[in-house]
Design an enzyme around this catalytic site. Structure first.
Site, PDB file in Angstrom:
ATOM      1  N   ASP A 153       0.899  -1.266  -0.263  1.00  0.00           N
ATOM      2  CA  ASP A 153      -0.223  -0.063  -0.059  1.00  0.00           C
ATOM      3  C   ASP A 153       0.824   1.194  -0.074  1.00  0.00           C
ATOM      4  O   ASP A 153       1.874   1.183   0.506  1.00  0.00           O
ATOM      5  CB  ASP A 153      -0.990   0.108   1.337  1.00  0.00           C
ATOM      6  CG  ASP A 153      -2.097  -1.033   0.983  1.00  0.00           C
ATOM      7  OD1 ASP A 153      -2.347  -1.446   0.033  1.00  0.00           O
ATOM      8  OD2 ASP A 153      -2.402  -1.412   2.051  1.00  0.00           O
TER       9      ASP A 153
ATOM     10  N   ASP B 152      -6.824  -1.235  -4.914  1.00  0.00           N
ATOM     11  CA  ASP B 152      -7.912  -0.875  -3.639  1.00  0.00           C
ATOM     12  C   ASP B 152      -8.831   0.268  -4.328  1.00  0.00           C
ATOM     13  O   ASP B 152     -10.116   0.538  -4.313  1.00  0.00           O
ATOM     14  CB  ASP B 152      -7.307  -0.116  -2.552  1.00  0.00           C
ATOM     15  CG  ASP B 152      -6.558  -1.249  -1.916  1.00  0.00           C
ATOM     16  OD1 ASP B 152      -6.885  -2.571  -1.936  1.00  0.00           O
ATOM     17  OD2 ASP B 152      -5.677  -0.972  -1.253  1.00  0.00           O
TER      18      ASP B 152
END
Length: 181
Positions: free
Chosen positions: A131, A153
């Site tokens: 991330d 995402d």
């Protein structure tokens, strides 16, 4: 190849594009941004000051780090194998369903591309999903920063919102048309 098959295959290009962009951005982050630790002062790249930053963190759980306290084996089953089966099931439904609108097909393929992008990390990055997008959240809901996320995402969220909105409008339209009959 008939038109119906073409209409189902063309949106798959979005799945491939999301997977490709997701994996490229993650590789760049891994290569050029050190993992964020309390000792890594150079691990934060500010894009728009404190509002948008690039950082390198790993998430071995799911959204908002839910499930991080589970054992490795249970996390592996819940966050890798279960999503794999869900993705396969959604692709089967996608190809058998003739009721999706064109926009819904594109949205489903964006969601699936994001799901596969993160699934690749779950299988091939033992440290967890990469991330890297870090956004300031103005203290809303008690959060100073939004949970860090990645391209996959973002694709899942944006395409999921598009799918839900189009589905709601489709249901409303169907109800309106049924009342006229």
């Amino acid at each position: 190849m008939n038109q119906n098959t073409k209409n189902k295959l063309l949106p798959l290009t979005l799945s491939f594009a999301v997977i490709l962009l997701d994996q490229i951005t993650k590789c760049l982050v891994v290569k050029f941004i050190p993992r964020l630790t309390v000792f890594a002062d150079d691990a934060v790249i500010e894009i728009f000051g404190k509002y948008l930053r690039l950082i390198h963190v790993r998430n071995n759980a799911i959204a908002f780090s839910m499930g991080s306290g589970l054992s490795d084996g249970l996390r592996g089953i819940l966050f890798a194998l279960l999503p794999l089966f869900v993705i396969i099931a959604v692709y089967v439904i996608y190809f058998r369903n003739n009721e999706f609108t064109k926009l819904q097909r594109w949205a489903v393929c964006g969601i699936l591309g994001g799901g596969i992008g993160n699934l690749i990390d779950r299988f091939f990055r033992p440290e967890g999903v990469v991330d890297f997008v870090d956004c300031y959240f103005f203290g809303l809901f008690g959060m100073e920063r939004w949970p860090t996320f990645n391209f996959a995402d973002a694709a899942v969220v944006v395409c999921g919102i598009i799918f839900v909105i189009t589905f709601v409008f489709q249901v409303k339209s169907d109800r309106k048309n049924n009342k006229k009959e």
